[in-house]
Design a protein around this motif. Structure first.
Motif, short mmCIF file in Angstrom:
data_model
loop_
_atom_site.label_atom_id
_atom_site.label_comp_id
_atom_site.label_asym_id
_atom_site.label_seq_id
_atom_site.Cartn_x
_atom_site.Cartn_y
_atom_site.Cartn_z
N LYS A 1 65.76 64.52 12.10
CA LYS A 1 66.94 63.88 12.30
C LYS A 1 66.70 62.24 12.78
O LYS A 1 67.30 61.26 12.19
CB LYS A 1 67.76 64.43 13.69
CG LYS A 1 69.22 63.55 14.03
CD LYS A 1 70.05 63.67 12.67
CE LYS A 1 70.36 64.93 11.85
NZ LYS A 1 71.09 64.69 10.72
N MET B 1 66.49 61.49 22.27
CA MET B 1 66.37 62.92 21.53
C MET B 1 65.15 63.53 21.99
O MET B 1 65.13 64.66 22.42
CB MET B 1 66.30 62.96 20.01
CG MET B 1 67.76 62.46 19.47
SD MET B 1 67.81 63.02 17.70
CE MET B 1 66.51 62.02 16.95
N GLY C 1 71.52 61.71 18.42
CA GLY C 1 70.96 62.16 16.72
C GLY C 1 72.33 61.66 16.09
O GLY C 1 72.85 62.67 15.33
N ILE D 1 70.22 68.17 21.53
CA ILE D 1 69.32 67.24 21.29
C ILE D 1 69.97 66.26 20.29
O ILE D 1 69.96 64.90 20.60
CB ILE D 1 68.24 67.73 20.35
CG1 ILE D 1 67.20 68.45 21.34
CG2 ILE D 1 67.18 66.41 19.84
CD1 ILE D 1 66.12 69.29 20.50
N ILE D 2 70.78 66.62 19.40
CA ILE D 2 71.97 65.90 18.74
C ILE D 2 72.78 65.12 19.40
O ILE D 2 72.88 63.73 19.46
CB ILE D 2 72.50 66.62 17.61
CG1 ILE D 2 71.74 67.35 16.95
CG2 ILE D 2 73.40 65.76 16.92
CD1 ILE D 2 70.71 66.54 15.73
N HIS E 1 64.83 67.04 24.11
CA HIS E 1 63.93 68.16 23.33
C HIS E 1 63.03 68.76 24.66
O HIS E 1 63.00 69.97 24.68
CB HIS E 1 63.07 67.34 22.48
CG HIS E 1 61.99 68.18 21.99
ND1 HIS E 1 60.63 68.32 22.58
CD2 HIS E 1 61.84 69.12 20.89
CE1 HIS E 1 60.04 69.10 21.69
NE2 HIS E 1 60.78 69.56 20.78
N ARG F 1 67.51 55.98 20.03
CA ARG F 1 67.63 57.33 19.69
C ARG F 1 66.42 58.31 19.67
O ARG F 1 66.42 59.36 20.36
CB ARG F 1 67.98 57.20 18.24
CG ARG F 1 68.07 58.65 17.60
CD ARG F 1 68.51 58.45 15.94
NE ARG F 1 69.55 57.65 15.68
CZ ARG F 1 69.45 56.59 14.89
NH1 ARG F 1 68.39 56.02 14.32
NH2 ARG F 1 70.58 55.54 14.86
N THR G 1 63.82 67.58 15.26
CA THR G 1 64.12 66.26 15.84
C THR G 1 63.48 65.04 15.05
O THR G 1 64.12 64.15 14.87
CB THR G 1 63.37 66.17 17.34
OG1 THR G 1 63.80 67.48 18.04
CG2 THR G 1 63.79 65.24 18.17
#
Lengths: 651, 249
Positions: free
Chosen positions: B181, B202, B128, B123-124, B206, B198, B178
């Protein structure tokens, strides 16, 4: 000296750092950068680099090298790069920005660091560290690191031990976490871009050296047990420090020495292994079951006053002890620095108080760190704002409320200034092997100033290594294609397999942890806060006997081909044995006191560390000479052209 | 103290698992929960049994590596606490304690109490971060940040990525992680240019990882060891909605 050290080591040729340019110290980094060969971006794609470790140094280096266009492969033993132990650093990061107009400058940060290290670090390296410090703050702010701000929106700073200016940038008590997340996010960004391959739950078990150059690593996939070889044009170790040799330390449980110790056995010199920093403000151990120690940021010393009851054996509730019956021993003995004396001084002073019977808490192994005055002066909310999470953590662990009762602290092993020897380019004595962050020995000398570890990790990773490694790669023609079938690759892999099989087949009666505890107790007793020749010689004998028992009476359950945490620890503890012995030999040969290395035979009339610059103004770099051969000492003489060598005084 | 532990044992991701009982005595109230497991493991090793595999590292509550559902609650009964900072003084002599790994579709069991949380890293990877190449970043003080924005960013940035929120959520959602972040980076001036993209990236990652949707139940915040609040999910949702309506994206 001669008699006690006979047979424990041999002496080889002196060495020197050949990469640092001469001339004015402030021009050296610029000169080195201009003198380094460049590689054009199209050619960088053809070059591969392995980076071991994803802490501040490793993550920032891997991200920056990936961004520059190299093929980077990164490894860490945790389940995510974000969990490297840099995450636990609390207090802050130094930078010579002089935002406070309090007389700070690059020159002063340089001077404080050389002095703080008790004149056992290189001037060129330390100046460069101070020089790039400001750029680190800029870089991290650009990444979104949420440093503390004042109401005008500008960055806030605070002061730290050993200095008289306010140059420490911080993010509450979680500065390491925020800086690491910044570097981790930069790393994951490169992972998504395909320039860095991040391998988690992989542990480096050996270094592959071909034709005298570092060309790869053997790693173990910790989930399946599969041994893998990874080959590259250069290898970077950013695998952190080795404080867990003491068993109890402030390091994360997994921190270990294997990566650098294995590289040492393949030819990398190990410098100043005995320089271990003992941190003065840790939560005291509560009992036998203790698995690790927890640090309280020394930033607490800004507002906390340290004291013990003036009379030995005074067990009254601390709040019932009147001012006149308290001994604020740091303020008394060191009036100009007070509670902000450097770590080595504060640690030894606490130990001396406890040795004299004035310690508090279980076993008398503690002194008070009292925020009472600060809470009365500034208000509880101001203290909460600055240190809230630290105080919550203290309360969880001890079940005592630090807003009501003074905290109890005791020194604990924290940071290792020793590590693999590197030159100005951060290159080890094996061509192609670079070492950064706590894993190398550079920059801090015999003692590290607070908030300087984060600075060094990020300086190495973001700004220094990415500029110097290119010079090596540009000048070194890769020595032909190397693949998995190369005899050295096969042989290294075989040795690793052999070592694992041996550990699994001993089938004795003692657990890995029982050996680790016993080894740690020996090193703490004889090579801890104070050392002397007799104790160190004794320790070497104890370590050798215990190592023999380890290899004949160890019990590791299970097999290699599975997730096996006992096996992981067994390999690490096996390497701690070799390191522990080298630490004691290094401590023994250095017959002076300096920084964190306090030899009882070498002290001033009032009990302060007494350096011997004529005899010991050098880096001790140790060469591995074979399994049963004594290590070989190579001295690198330290020149001081810009800082005058003086006896440190914080009085 | 004497404690009975019922622990989930599972050799690897392919094998079935089951609860196994162990009696542990000689427990001191000052031990952490993980130190108590160390004691059990020493005993198991001596008798030749495989010790219980569990994740842990810093033991200071900051690395996020430790996990464990204790009596069904992620990180155990104490609020705002990681398992490594949970002490045996919170249990009573004679207690029976169930110890299980995080349960979530997106976190497969690796062994015993260890799960694979790498989906959070992905996810990052999807967005992120703030794209800030290493080099000559602008002078840090040139970007002023309002103190409340800096504090808000900091509160969000304290997420340790342990995955308790996912383990506690009936939907197996990682929206708190999530959202934290997105809020951290979205609260800062430096994070504005990529704020919309972003959030979209993300959330897409996810969902692709098999995490469930958020239905605002709030179990995630109840177990979060660092107290990430629920409104950070709202912040993320707001960013997603405005990005969907942004013709530039």
């Amino acid at each position: 000296m001669g008699a006690v050290t006979t047979g424990l080591f041999t002496v080889g040729e002196p060495i020197r750092d050949t990469k640092a340019p001469a001339g004015p110290v402030q021009d050296r980094w610029e000169a080195r950068r201009f003198g380094a060969k460049l590689i054009n971006p199209a050619n960088r794609r053809k070059l591969s680099i392995i980076v071991v470790g994803t802490g501040l140094a490793g993550a920032s280096a891997a991200a920056t090298l990936g961004e520059a266009g190299y093929q980077v492969t990164s490894f860490c033993y945790q389940d995510s790069a974000r969990r490297a132990h840099s995450i636990a650093a609390q207090g802050g990061i130094n930078a010579a920005k002089n935002y406070r107009n309090d007389g700070d400058s690059v020159r002063r940060l340089f001077y404080d660091t050389v002095k703080g290290g008790d004149y056992r670090s290189r001037e060129s390296n330390v100046y460069r560290l101070a020089e790039v410090s400001s750029a680190i703050i800029d870089q991290c702010v650009a990444q979104g690191v949420p440093f503390a701000r004042d109401y005008g929106g500008l960055l806030d700073t605070r002061s730290f031990g050993g200095v008289q200016v306010s140059r420490t940038f911080y993010a509450r008590g979680q500065t390491g976490q925020q800086l690491l997340l910044g570097a981790y996010q930069a790393l994951e960004r490169q992972a998504a871009a395909g320039t860095v391959e991040v391998n988690t739950r992989h542990e480096m078990l050996d270094l592959i050296v071909i034709d005298g150059k570092a060309r790869g690593v053997v790693v173990r996939d910790m989930v399946t047990g599969t041994l893998e070889t990874h080959l590259a044009d250069a290898v970077v170790l950013a695998s952190g420090g080795y404080g867990n040799v003491y068993h109890l330390s402030t390091n994360a449980m997994g921190c270990n020495t294997t990566a650098i110790w294995r590289a040492h056995r393949r030819g990398a010199f190990f410098a100043n292994p005995c320089f271990t920093q003992i941190h003065p403000t840790c939560i005291p151990a509560s009992g036998e079951h203790q698995s690790k120690l927890t640090l309280m940021s020394e930033s607490l010393r800004n507002d906390g006053r340290i004291w013990v009851p003036a009379t030995a054996g005074d067990t009254r509730n601390p709040r019932d002890i009147p001012e006149t019956e308290r001994d604020y021993y740091l303020e008394r003995a060191y009036p100009s620095f007070g509670n902000l004396v450097p770590r080595d001084v504060a640690s030894r002073a606490a130990k001396n108080q406890c040795d004299a019977g004035r310690g508090v808490g279980p076993g008398g192994r503690g002194v008070y760190l009292d925020l009472g005055d600060a809470i009365a002066r500034l208000g509880r909310s101001s203290i909460e704002e600055k240190y809230g999470n630290l105080l919550d953590m203290y309360q969880k662990i001890t079940d005592e409320d630090p807003y009501q009762v003074p905290m109890r602290i005791y020194p604990a092993v924290h940071y290792t200034m020793g590590g693999l020897w590197v030159d100005y380019d951060l290159a080890s004595s094996i061509p192609g092997l670079f070492v950064i962050g706590e894993a190398n020995f550079s920059d801090h000398g015999a003692n590290r100033l607070g908030a300087s570890a984060l600075m060094q990790g990020l300086a190495d990773g973001y700004f220094i290594l990415p500029n110097t490694i290119g010079d090596y790669l540009a000048k070194t023609q890769p020595s032909g294609v190397v693949d998995e079938s190369h005899p050295e690759v096969v042989a290294t892999m075989e040795e690793v397999r052999e070592r694992i099989n041996t550990l699994l087949s001993i089938n004795g009666e003692r657990t890995v942890d029982s050996f680790h505890k016993e080894l740690g107790a020996i090193v703490w007793e004889y090579c801890g806060m104070e050392r002397n020749a007799e104790g160190l010689v004794h320790a070497v004998a104890l370590i050798r006997a215990l190592r023999e028992e380890f290899w004949s009476n160890l019990k590791v359950t299970g097999s290699n081909e599975e997730l096996n945490q006992s096996l992981e620890r067994a390999g690490r503890v096996a390497d701690f044995f070799g390191l522990a012995e080298l630490m004691c030999i290094d401590a023994l040969h250095r017959g002076e006191s300096c920084g964190s290395h306090f030899r009882t035979e070498s002290q001033t009339g009032d009990g302060e560390a007494l350096r011997d610059d004529d005899a010991f103004a050098y880096v001790a770099a140790w060469e591995f000479d074979g399994e049963n051969a004594p290590p070989r000492l190579h001295r690198e003489h330290l020149d001081y052209e810009f800082v005058e060598l003086t006896q440190r005084s914080y009085k | 103290m004497k404690i009975t532990l019922r622990i989930w044992r599972q050799h690897n991701v392919h094998s079935p698992g089951s609860m196994v009982s162990y009696d542990v005595d000689g427990i001191s109230a000052d031990m952490s929960f993980l130190e108590m497991l160390d004691v059990l493991n020493e005993r198991l090793t001596i008798t030749g049994e495989d010790p219980v595999a569990f994740d842990h590292d810093c033991r200071e509550g900051i690395c996020g590596m430790c996990s464990l559902a204790i009596d069904g609650v992620a990180h155990g009964p104490e609020g705002l606490t990681t398992t490594c900072q949970l002490y045996m003084r919170h249990f009573s002599d004679g207690d029976t304690i169930d110890v299980e790994p995080w349960h979530a579709e997106s976190f497969p069991v690796v062994r015993d109490l260890i799960v694979d949380r790498s989906a959070l890293d992905r996810i990052i990877q999807a967005g992120g971060y703030i794209s800030a190449p290493t080099g000559a970043a602008p002078e840090a003080s040139a970007t002023l940040v309002r103190k409340d924005a800096a504090d808000r960013a900091f509160d969000a940035a304290t997420c340790i990525g342990c995955g308790a929120c996912v383990a506690a959520c009936p939907n197996g959602s990682a929206m708190l992680f999530t959202g934290a972040k997105a809020t951290h980076l979205g609260a800062l001036p430096q994070g504005q240019p990529e704020r919309g993209s972003r959030a979209l990236a993300m959330v897409a990652a996810h969902d692709a990882e098999g995490f469930g949707g958020c239905t605002q139940i709030g179990e995630c915040t109840a177990v979060c060891p660092v107290g990430i609040p629920l409104d950070m999910i709202s912040r993320l949702n707001a960013d997603v909605l405005s990005a969907l309506g942004d013709p530039g994206l």
